[in-house]
Design an enzyme around this catalytic site. Structure first.
Site, PDB file in Angstrom:
ATOM      1  N   CYS A   2       0.876  -1.170   0.000  1.00 53.85           N
ATOM      2  CA  CYS A   2       0.000   0.000   0.000  1.00 53.85           C
ATOM      3  C   CYS A   2       0.919   1.228   0.000  1.00 53.85           C
ATOM      4  O   CYS A   2       2.122   1.111   0.176  1.00 53.85           O
ATOM      5  CB  CYS A   2      -0.841   0.064   1.270  1.00 53.85           C
ATOM      6  SG  CYS A   2      -1.845  -1.392   1.525  1.00 53.85           S
ATOM      7  N   ARG A  28       1.687   1.668  -5.895  1.00 59.51           N
ATOM      8  CA  ARG A  28       1.769   0.707  -4.795  1.00 59.51           C
ATOM      9  C   ARG A  28       0.422   0.066  -4.473  1.00 59.51           C
ATOM     10  O   ARG A  28       0.341  -0.860  -3.662  1.00 59.51           O
ATOM     11  CB  ARG A  28       2.307   1.401  -3.537  1.00 59.51           C
ATOM     12  CG  ARG A  28       3.666   2.040  -3.716  1.00 59.51           C
ATOM     13  CD  ARG A  28       4.120   2.663  -2.432  1.00 59.51           C
ATOM     14  NE  ARG A  28       4.274   1.671  -1.390  1.00 59.51           N
ATOM     15  CZ  ARG A  28       5.330   0.907  -1.199  1.00 59.51           C
ATOM     16  NH1 ARG A  28       6.366   1.032  -2.005  1.00 59.51           N
ATOM     17  NH2 ARG A  28       5.379   0.038  -0.220  1.00 59.51           N
ATOM     18  N   TRP A  75      -3.814  -1.611  -1.297  1.00 57.67           N
ATOM     19  CA  TRP A  75      -3.753  -2.819  -2.134  1.00 57.67           C
ATOM     20  C   TRP A  75      -4.136  -3.939  -1.196  1.00 57.67           C
ATOM     21  O   TRP A  75      -3.351  -4.364  -0.365  1.00 57.67           O
ATOM     22  CB  TRP A  75      -2.336  -2.994  -2.664  1.00 57.67           C
ATOM     23  CG  TRP A  75      -2.106  -4.199  -3.508  1.00 57.67           C
ATOM     24  CD1 TRP A  75      -1.589  -5.405  -3.120  1.00 57.67           C
ATOM     25  CD2 TRP A  75      -2.339  -4.325  -4.915  1.00 57.67           C
ATOM     26  NE1 TRP A  75      -1.496  -6.255  -4.174  1.00 57.67           N
ATOM     27  CE2 TRP A  75      -1.947  -5.625  -5.304  1.00 57.67           C
ATOM     28  CE3 TRP A  75      -2.855  -3.458  -5.893  1.00 57.67           C
ATOM     29  CZ2 TRP A  75      -2.046  -6.086  -6.608  1.00 57.67           C
ATOM     30  CZ3 TRP A  75      -2.937  -3.930  -7.190  1.00 57.67           C
ATOM     31  CH2 TRP A  75      -2.536  -5.224  -7.534  1.00 57.67           C
ATOM     32  N   ASN A 101       1.092   0.048   6.024  1.00 60.83           N
ATOM     33  CA  ASN A 101       1.458  -0.788   4.881  1.00 60.83           C
ATOM     34  C   ASN A 101       2.238  -1.960   5.429  1.00 60.83           C
ATOM     35  O   ASN A 101       3.226  -1.759   6.138  1.00 60.83           O
ATOM     36  CB  ASN A 101       2.328   0.024   3.910  1.00 60.83           C
ATOM     37  CG  ASN A 101       3.008  -0.865   2.889  1.00 60.83           C
ATOM     38  OD1 ASN A 101       2.427  -1.818   2.411  1.00 60.83           O
ATOM     39  ND2 ASN A 101       4.247  -0.558   2.572  1.00 60.83           N
ATOM     40  N   GLY A 102       1.803  -3.165   5.137  1.00 56.64           N
ATOM     41  CA  GLY A 102       2.508  -4.340   5.634  1.00 56.64           C
ATOM     42  C   GLY A 102       1.519  -5.405   6.038  1.00 56.64           C
ATOM     43  O   GLY A 102       0.338  -5.341   5.707  1.00 56.64           O
ATOM     44  N   GLU A 479      11.213 -20.709 -17.688  1.00 59.91           N
ATOM     45  CA  GLU A 479      10.936 -19.327 -17.302  1.00 59.91           C
ATOM     46  C   GLU A 479      12.081 -18.405 -17.732  1.00 59.91           C
ATOM     47  O   GLU A 479      11.850 -17.284 -18.199  1.00 59.91           O
ATOM     48  CB  GLU A 479      10.682 -19.248 -15.779  1.00 59.91           C
ATOM     49  CG  GLU A 479      10.552 -17.850 -15.208  1.00 59.91           C
ATOM     50  CD  GLU A 479       9.430 -17.001 -15.820  1.00 59.91           C
ATOM     51  OE1 GLU A 479       8.618 -17.513 -16.602  1.00 59.91           O
ATOM     52  OE2 GLU A 479       9.397 -15.787 -15.523  1.00 59.91           O
ATOM     53  N   LYS A 483      11.632 -15.154 -20.269  1.00 57.88           N
ATOM     54  CA  LYS A 483      12.093 -13.778 -19.998  1.00 57.88           C
ATOM     55  C   LYS A 483      12.915 -13.281 -21.187  1.00 57.88           C
ATOM     56  O   LYS A 483      12.748 -12.161 -21.647  1.00 57.88           O
ATOM     57  CB  LYS A 483      12.951 -13.706 -18.721  1.00 57.88           C
ATOM     58  CG  LYS A 483      12.221 -13.945 -17.410  1.00 57.88           C
ATOM     59  CD  LYS A 483      11.225 -12.875 -17.019  1.00 57.88           C
ATOM     60  CE  LYS A 483       9.872 -13.050 -17.611  1.00 57.88           C
ATOM     61  NZ  LYS A 483       8.829 -13.695 -16.906  1.00 57.88           N
ATOM     62  N   GLU A 486      10.623 -12.671 -24.262  1.00 56.80           N
ATOM     63  CA  GLU A 486       9.753 -11.500 -24.118  1.00 56.80           C
ATOM     64  C   GLU A 486      10.531 -10.202 -24.277  1.00 56.80           C
ATOM     65  O   GLU A 486      10.058  -9.246 -24.865  1.00 56.80           O
ATOM     66  CB  GLU A 486       9.153 -11.466 -22.706  1.00 56.80           C
ATOM     67  CG  GLU A 486       8.006 -12.394 -22.479  1.00 56.80           C
ATOM     68  CD  GLU A 486       7.435 -12.211 -21.076  1.00 56.80           C
ATOM     69  OE1 GLU A 486       6.259 -11.876 -20.973  1.00 56.80           O
ATOM     70  OE2 GLU A 486       8.162 -12.412 -20.088  1.00 56.80           O
ATOM     71  N   HIS A 502      16.046 -36.258 -28.678  1.00 58.33           N
ATOM     72  CA  HIS A 502      14.832 -36.653 -29.408  1.00 58.33           C
ATOM     73  C   HIS A 502      14.454 -35.632 -30.483  1.00 58.33           C
ATOM     74  O   HIS A 502      13.344 -35.657 -30.989  1.00 58.33           O
ATOM     75  CB  HIS A 502      13.679 -36.854 -28.416  1.00 58.33           C
ATOM     76  CG  HIS A 502      13.985 -37.916 -27.398  1.00 58.33           C
ATOM     77  ND1 HIS A 502      14.028 -39.245 -27.710  1.00 58.33           N
ATOM     78  CD2 HIS A 502      14.323 -37.827 -26.087  1.00 58.33           C
ATOM     79  CE1 HIS A 502      14.367 -39.947 -26.627  1.00 58.33           C
ATOM     80  NE2 HIS A 502      14.545 -39.100 -25.635  1.00 58.33           N
ATOM     81  N   LYS A 602       0.329  -6.472 -19.904  1.00 64.14           N
ATOM     82  CA  LYS A 602       0.558  -7.025 -18.569  1.00 64.14           C
ATOM     83  C   LYS A 602      -0.499  -8.068 -18.237  1.00 64.14           C
ATOM     84  O   LYS A 602      -0.213  -9.089 -17.632  1.00 64.14           O
ATOM     85  CB  LYS A 602       0.539  -5.884 -17.538  1.00 64.14           C
ATOM     86  CG  LYS A 602       0.853  -6.319 -16.116  1.00 64.14           C
ATOM     87  CD  LYS A 602       2.304  -6.731 -15.963  1.00 64.14           C
ATOM     88  CE  LYS A 602       2.618  -7.341 -14.623  1.00 64.14           C
ATOM     89  NZ  LYS A 602       3.851  -8.155 -14.657  1.00 64.14           N
TER      90      LYS A 602
HETATM   91  O1  M6R Z   1      -1.720 -12.561 -14.615  1.00 62.01           O
HETATM   92  P1  M6R Z   1      -1.321 -13.945 -15.000  1.00 62.01           P
HETATM   93  O2  M6R Z   1      -0.351 -14.551 -14.048  1.00 62.01           O
HETATM   94  O3  M6R Z   1      -2.499 -14.851 -15.211  1.00 62.01           O
HETATM   95  O4  M6R Z   1      -0.603 -13.796 -16.405  1.00 62.01           O
HETATM   96  C1  M6R Z   1      -0.206 -14.895 -17.139  1.00 62.01           C
HETATM   97  C2  M6R Z   1       0.707 -14.488 -18.283  1.00 62.01           C
HETATM   98  O5  M6R Z   1       0.037 -13.641 -19.170  1.00 62.01           O
HETATM   99  C3  M6R Z   1       1.983 -13.798 -17.785  1.00 62.01           C
HETATM  100  O6  M6R Z   1       2.664 -14.598 -16.875  1.00 62.01           O
HETATM  101  C4  M6R Z   1       2.900 -13.464 -18.958  1.00 62.01           C
HETATM  102  O7  M6R Z   1       3.411 -14.651 -19.501  1.00 62.01           O
HETATM  103  C5  M6R Z   1       4.015 -12.523 -18.497  1.00 62.01           C
HETATM  104  N1  M6R Z   1       4.229 -11.523 -19.488  1.00 62.01           N
HETATM  105  C6  M6R Z   1       5.285 -13.212 -18.208  1.00 62.01           C
HETATM  106  O8  M6R Z   1       6.364 -12.374 -17.999  1.00 62.01           O
END
Ligand code: M6R
Length: 607
Positions: A2, A28, A75, A101-102, A479, A483, A486, A502, A602
């Site tokens: 928050c 925040r 939040w 906040n916390g 993962e 990154k 993306e 394979h 996002k």
């Molecule tokens: O909000 P969510 O965790 O459901 O989102 C899922 C994906 O859209 C999200 O993880 C996306 O792959 C990100 N851009 C990863 O960095």
């Protein structure tokens, strides 16, 4: 997470300044807002759910009188985003206003004790106990400052708090433990806030409050004390030369970098979950016949890692499924004995919500892990846990991924205990290690935060990357690759290392960088063979392995050394950090904006 803000002005109304301060803290949190100001010996509190500008407008917060006041943007972690749960909170008599906040870990015990003493609670928040504790201490005929100090000593958990009362109309008392709080002094008054940008328009003389410190603010400055014994501290503010934009990112050039560096603290928050929700979720999982982890993108990779955790620790088979495939793949076989654990940072991902809707229609039990309390996922789930990472602004998920893993590992550990499939000693030992993970991540960031930039330099022109791991580390590799993909748009592959022969090994040729994730433990098994396979075809080997692993070091071109003693089952949390850094530095070296990767949003709320 928050945002809190407070100010004691020498003259003029404080309300517009609180509004401005909170706007700069909106990143925040933004589900509810409230102000408390003091004028002519009267404390006035106004608050509601909604975004800052909307609530300020509808309640006329800007017009509140008084030159001392505090404000809060929330939040939600405990209690829905409703007016009654918005801050400030007050005691039974309405004498104090508290913003926080916390997470107060022991608030249930404290609340029970206070209820027994006859206190009336109006909200479902953890924060409200602070107001009642102060009220209780004020009965002892001590001043407000002393009462706040005494109340703080009962609290376990994290907090940045600020307190005002009409009994001392020109004062703000504030304190911090593990949640950020900065003070500012200027010719016009004194300020406190969760973050520097809120204060910067008024002064650049800033003091960062440290854990366990308490401050008394008046219009001319502040005095500092230690919470535990009330002894006075002397520390002068420093002058900072940041612009507001730099301050919003706390001096980091990008939100993503800031969020990666927030991981030690977001992981600590993820370790402060309320036990009753963990219990509830484990009960549902324990009762189910067919168990599924459903998610998209990064959250899906957290689910893959979690499926190893549940299997290894609780001997529970739980299938990780990409949410957009879930209905096709398992939709027809779902029934009343199925449990779907949906994992979504935003709680709004269309594909995940579709999977959840389908599961509900088939009478399956839906539970959730999310970073967004009262998102669509929360409304549809029978029970959910908030991972408490605070808003993430960078499009690429970083701190929310490691926190998801932390939440899921706690669920797996809890089930391991209840099912008794592994020895209690083993669970105790793992749990001890789990609590060390935030410190380990801190060490990794300190050691590699910048140096990975130099490493990346050597690989900046490569046009193909491969990420490999075995066992649970294959999730880390996936993962790491997401990154990179993306942020840098460089084509790349990731899959469990044993799969190379394979098919995918056909793309390997001289100079292709292959990143191996190889913590010590079960997932290191056979990894040497996989590395040799790649080396034989001319690949450049970058290994993320335990410090002192001579064998891996001797066959790698570059090594990112990780602290010793990290259990394999928890390794994705610290081991993904160098991979996040790698992608970030590569993007920056390619002059790409890591906060705004092309074509991505996002939160993906469309089919
Ligand atoms: O909000 P969510 O965790 O459901 O989102 C899922 C994906 O859209 C999200 O993880 C996306 O792959 C990100 N851009 C990863 O960095």
């Amino acid at each position: 997470m928050c945002g809190i803000f407070g100010s004691v002005l020498k003259e003029g109304r404080v309300a517009p300044i609180i509004h401005d301060g909170l706007k700069r803290l909106e990143y925040r949190g933004y589900d509810s807002v409230g102000f408390a100001t003091i004028d002519s010996g009267v404390l006035q509190i106004l608050k509601d759910k909604g975004r800052i500008d909307d609530v300020v407008e509808s309640l006329g917060l800007d017009k509140m009188p008084g030159s001392t006041g505090v404000g809060h943007t929330r939040w939600a972690t405990h209690g829905a985003p409703e007016m009654i749960n918005a801050h400030p909170h007050s005691d039974c008599e309405g004498r104090v206003a508290v913003i926080h906040n916390g997470v107060i870990e022991n608030f249930m015990e404290l609340k029970e004790e206070l209820l027994n003493r006859g206190h009336n609670f109006t909200s479902r928040t953890d924060t409200e106990v602070i107001a009642h504790l102060i009220e209780e201490e004020m009965k002892g005929d001590v001043g407000l400052g002393e009462a706040v100090l005494k109340a703080l000593r009962f609290l376990e958990g994290s907090y940045a708090v600020a307190v005002v009362s009409a009994t001392e109309p020109d004062k703000i008392y504030c304190a911090r433990n593990e949640s950020p709080l900065v003070l500012g002094v200027s010719d016009t008054g004194t300020f406190c806030a969760s973050d520097v940008p809120a204060i910067l328009p008024y002064t650049n003389k800033i003091l960062y409050l440290r854990n366990g410190e308490f401050a008394e603010l008046d219009k001319d400055g502040f005095t500092l004390k230690l919470i535990n014994d009330g002894s006075t501290l002397i520390r002068a503010p420093m002058e900072i030369d940041w612009t507001i934009e730099m301050a919003e990112k706390q001096g980091y050039p990008y939100f993503m970098l800031k969020e990666m560096y927030e991981q030690p603290s977001s992981l600590r928050n993820a370790l402060r979950l309320q036990q009753r929700y963990l219990d509830l979720l484990t009960t549902f999982l324990d009762r189910g016949e067919d168990l599924f982890l459903v998610a998209a993108g990064t959250s899906y990779y957290a689910c893959i890692a979690a499926s190893y955790m549940f299997s290894k620790l609780a001997r529970l088979t739980i299938y990780p499924v990409i949410s957009s495939e879930f209905v096709e793949q398992y939709g027809s076989s779902l029934g009343v004995d199925s449990v779907v654990l949906a994992v979504s940072q935003s709680g709004e991902t269309y594909d995940t919500l579709q999977a959840v809707e389908h599961a509900r229609m088939r009478a399956a039990t839906v539970i959730g892990v999310t970073n967004t309390v009262f998102s669509s996922l929360c409304r549809r789930a029978r029970a959910y846990i908030s991972q408490q990472s605070g808003p993430e602004i960078g499009v690429a998920a970083t701190k929310t991924f490691t926190s998801q893993l932390m939440v899921l590992s706690q669920l797996a550990m809890k089930l391991a205990r209840t099912k008794g499939k592994i020895s209690q000693d083993e669970v105790d030992e793992l749990e001890e290690k789990m609590f060390q993970i935030p410190d380990i991540v801190e060490q990794v960031l300190e050691r590699h935060g910048e140096s990975i930039g130099d490493l990346v330099n050597k690989y900046v022109d490569k046009n193909l990357y491969i990420f490999l791991g075995r066992g649970i580390s294959s999730a880390t590799a996936l993962e790491g690759r997401l990154k990179l993909l993306e942020l840098t748009y460089v084509p790349s592959l990731a899959y469990p290392a044993g799969e190379s022969k394979h098919g995918p090994i056909s793309v390997v040729e001289e100079g292709v960088p292959v990143v191996f994730v190889c913590p010590r433990g079960e997932s290191r098994k056979d990894i040497v063979g996989s590395i040799m396979e790649m080396k034989a075809r001319g690949a450049k080997i970058i290994s993320v392995c335990e410090e002192g692993d001579k064998e891996i070091t001797s066959i790698s071109d570059d090594v990112i050394a990780m602290p010793m003693g990290i259990p394999d089952v928890l390794s994705p949390i610290p081991y993904v950090v160098p991979l996040q850094l790698f992608a970030y530095h590569l993007a920056v070296q390619k002059s790409l904006d890591p906060d705004k990767p092309r074509n991505l949003a996002k939160s993906v709320t469309v089919p």
